[in-house]
Design a protein around this motif. Structure first.
Motif, PDB file in Angstrom:
ATOM      1  N   MET A   1       0.827  -1.191   0.000  1.00 10.49           N
ATOM      2  CA  MET A   1       0.000   0.000   0.000  1.00 10.49           C
ATOM      3  C   MET A   1       0.869   1.251   0.000  1.00 10.49           C
ATOM      4  N   ARG A   2       0.454   2.239  -0.787  1.00 10.97           N
ATOM      5  CA  ARG A   2       1.211   3.485  -0.909  1.00 10.97           C
ATOM      6  C   ARG A   2       0.471   4.598  -0.160  1.00 10.97           C
ATOM      7  N   VAL A   3       1.186   5.263   0.736  1.00  7.47           N
ATOM      8  CA  VAL A   3       0.585   6.313   1.565  1.00  7.47           C
ATOM      9  C   VAL A   3       1.448   7.567   1.484  1.00  7.47           C
ATOM     10  N   LEU A   4       0.794   8.709   1.281  1.00  6.21           N
ATOM     11  CA  LEU A   4       1.491   9.995   1.359  1.00  6.21           C
ATOM     12  C   LEU A   4       1.205  10.608   2.722  1.00  6.21           C
ATOM     13  N   SER A   5       2.245  10.805   3.500  1.00 10.67           N
ATOM     14  CA  SER A   5       2.149  11.516   4.780  1.00 10.67           C
ATOM     15  C   SER A   5       2.441  12.986   4.526  1.00 10.67           C
ATOM     16  N   VAL A   6       1.570  13.857   5.020  1.00  6.92           N
ATOM     17  CA  VAL A   6       1.735  15.293   4.816  1.00  6.92           C
ATOM     18  C   VAL A   6       1.779  15.978   6.177  1.00  6.92           C
TER      19      VAL A   6
ATOM     20  N   PRO B   1      -0.486   7.881  -4.430  1.00  7.12           N
ATOM     21  CA  PRO B   1      -0.858   7.262  -3.147  1.00  7.12           C
ATOM     22  C   PRO B   1      -2.241   6.622  -3.181  1.00  7.12           C
ATOM     23  N   ASP B   2      -2.368   5.535  -2.448  1.00  6.50           N
ATOM     24  CA  ASP B   2      -3.671   4.910  -2.221  1.00  6.50           C
ATOM     25  C   ASP B   2      -4.429   5.622  -1.115  1.00  6.50           C
ATOM     26  N   LEU B   3      -3.692   6.363  -0.284  1.00  6.75           N
ATOM     27  CA  LEU B   3      -4.289   7.009   0.886  1.00  6.75           C
ATOM     28  C   LEU B   3      -3.408   8.183   1.298  1.00  6.75           C
ATOM     29  N   MET B   4      -4.030   9.204   1.895  1.00  9.19           N
ATOM     30  CA  MET B   4      -3.307  10.383   2.387  1.00  9.19           C
ATOM     31  C   MET B   4      -3.411  10.422   3.912  1.00  9.19           C
ATOM     32  N   HIS B   5      -2.272  10.611   4.571  1.00  8.32           N
ATOM     33  CA  HIS B   5      -2.241  10.727   6.032  1.00  8.32           C
ATOM     34  C   HIS B   5      -1.843  12.165   6.367  1.00  8.32           C
ATOM     35  N   LEU B   6      -2.783  12.918   6.938  1.00 10.34           N
ATOM     36  CA  LEU B   6      -2.635  14.355   7.146  1.00 10.34           C
ATOM     37  C   LEU B   6      -2.481  14.648   8.635  1.00 10.34           C
TER      38      LEU B   6
ATOM     39  N   ASP C   1      -3.402  -1.226  10.120  1.00  9.43           N
ATOM     40  CA  ASP C   1      -4.738  -1.819  10.057  1.00  9.43           C
ATOM     41  C   ASP C   1      -5.789  -0.770   9.698  1.00  9.43           C
ATOM     42  N   LEU C   2      -5.683   0.420  10.308  1.00  9.65           N
ATOM     43  CA  LEU C   2      -6.613   1.496   9.992  1.00  9.65           C
ATOM     44  C   LEU C   2      -6.509   1.883   8.527  1.00  9.65           C
ATOM     45  N   MET C   3      -5.293   2.046   8.040  1.00  4.63           N
ATOM     46  CA  MET C   3      -5.093   2.442   6.650  1.00  4.63           C
ATOM     47  C   MET C   3      -5.641   1.395   5.672  1.00  4.63           C
ATOM     48  N   LYS C   4      -5.367   0.133   5.965  1.00  3.03           N
ATOM     49  CA  LYS C   4      -5.827  -0.931   5.072  1.00  3.03           C
ATOM     50  C   LYS C   4      -7.347  -1.035   5.056  1.00  3.03           C
TER      51      LYS C   4
END
Length: 466
Positions: A2-7, A130-135, A457-460
């Protein structure tokens, strides 16, 4: 994977003003073991641009000047720096100018960060999307609004590190920030007649978390929710708390057992100019603010020094508190203070202190008590937020179970803190018991393993398998 962008607005070791930076800096590496490829987007402050020496990607005109993404490294992971010199290449801190006041263009600076994040979410960078963004906190919290504006569907998590900071801007900036007028309502990002970046993120995020389970519960109460408790109650179904961890390698004590602390305590007393003592040496490493409860400590200090204890403090903050602690140190030889930020000194204090005092009125998670546990430096903490979740109280039951790792006090008043300081010196005088507390503290898990798994787990759960 899984690909996540942390900002985030800061990340250690490149730029740091508080615990947010430690979390944003540590999570990418911790999540790699959980099958998550996390890349990080940061504002292009001078220290960040020094680490960004890779390919550049043009973003065009952004709030009055050119902007581009420049690749670099954050530890073992990929960094994207938002290179916009007119917004970030300036003296001072990330949020404050040399005069100590907020940069007047902070709304534009961090709207630019959110816009760059949305661009990466919608278009990707060199084939990586990204599959998801973490802000993290308010600074990138407009990202979901900008994603929605371009019709991009990327799941988002907003992590609240401290709800007291909300990124509030005047309503007249609505058009300048590129925000939709229809969003400026009480159900949107309007906050007492102004724009709240954090509220925008909390309204639109697919998941909201904060940095301890107890703080997640506290945020639903008016006392702690800072005007957003109603919104969070409405969204409690997507709200959770995940404890912060620390980099256990960076905070490895220079001794393997409690016996090794004594020489570091002697050295710390000498460094702070404190006299030899048969009582505990308590330390404080903190911003000097009302939130941190340091005014309560001022009132309670006679309970520490009057029973043989000493205090070594490192921190900076409100001028009135600095002046009050300076006066206290001049009047009492068993109190010594240093003002400013000194990472190396903070490590020596953790190694040499017998106890660390954290009397915060509210504390989303807190990291200093975790550093204390790691070093066998017994935390004395208010019963709130992450302090409640990470310290096992030396109550009769906690001591009988041989599980206690520190002291908690409640309610958060100077009188209850004074009682805890007296108890601290009493526990200290029982050397076998104190050694057991130290061993318990040093054995307590404070790393990222469990929390990284919870984040993964939350992200998935938010990403639809392709």
């Amino acid at each position: 994977m899984m690909r996540v962008l942390s900002v985030a607005s800061e990340a250690a070791p490149l730029v740091k003003t508080g615990g947010l930076a430690d979390v944003a800096g540590a999570l990418p590496g911790a999540l790699a073991a959980e099958g998550v490829e996390m890349r990080t987007l940061l504002p292009g402050y001078p220290a960040v641009m020094a680490a960004a020496t890779g390919p550049a990607h043009d973003l065009g005109e952004t709030f009055g000047g050119p902007a581009r993404l420049v690749e670099g490294r954050l530890g073992e992971t990929t960094l994207y720096a938002l290179d916009a010199p007119h917004l970030f290449d300036r003296a001072g801190g990330p949020y404050l100018g040399p005069d100590g006041a907020d940069w007047p263009d902070n709304p534009e600076r961090f709207a630019a960060l959110s816009m760059a994040a949305a661009r990466i979410g919608a278009e990707g960078v060199d084939g990586w999307r990204p599959d998801l963004m973490h802000l993290h906190d308010w600074q990138p919290a407009l990202t979901p609004v900008y994603l929605q504006a371009v019709g991009a569907r990327v799941p988002t998590i907003v992590t609240i590190h401290n709800i007291a900071f909300q990124g509030v801007a005047p309503a007249e900036k609505l058009g300048a920030l590129g925000l939709p007028a229809e969003g400026f309502t009480s159900e949107g990002f309007e906050y007492y007649g102004q724009i709240s970046a954090l509220k925008a993120g909390l309204v639109h995020a697919d998941a909201i978390n904060t940095v301890s389970p107890t703080y997640a519960a506290e945020l639903l109460e008016p006392e702690f929710g800072m005007g957003l408790d109603g919104l969070l109650r409405a969204r409690r179904g997507v709200l959770c708390g995940i404890l912060n961890g620390i980099d256990t390698e960076a905070w490895t004590p220079p001794y393997a057992s409690p016996r090794g602390k004594a020489k570091h305590t002697r050295a710390l007393r000498e460094e702070f100019g404190l006299p030899p003592s048969d009582g505990p040496l308590a330390i404080v490493i903190s911003r000097l603010t009302h939130q941190k409860g340091l005014d309560l400590l001022l009132e309670a200090l006679p309970a520490l020094t009057g029973t043989g204890g000493q205090l070594a403090m490192l921190g900076s903050g409100e001028p009135a508190l600095e002046a009050a602690f300076r006066d206290a140190a001049e009047a009492e030889p068993n109190i010594s203070v240093r003002f400013g930020y000194d990472e190396a000194l903070s490590h020596r204090m953790m190694a040499g202190g017998d106890a660390i005092l954290v009397p915060s009125r509210f504390e989303p998670c807190g990291l200093t008590q975790l550093y204390g546990l790691r070093h066998g430096t017994i935390p004395v903490v208010a019963l709130t937020g992450g302090l409640a979740d990470t310290v096992i109280n030396a109550s009769p039951a906690g001591i009988a179970a041989k599980a206690a790792t520190g002291l908690q006090f409640h309610p958060v008043t100077s009188e209850r803190l004074a009682q805890a300081l007296v108890k601290l010196t009493t526990l200290w005088s029982d050397r076998p018991l104190w050694q057991r507390l130290m061993r318990n503290a040093m054995a307590h898990p404070v790393g990222w393993d469990v929390s990284a798994r919870a984040y993964a787990d939350l992200m998935k759960s938010l990403v639809t398998p392709s």
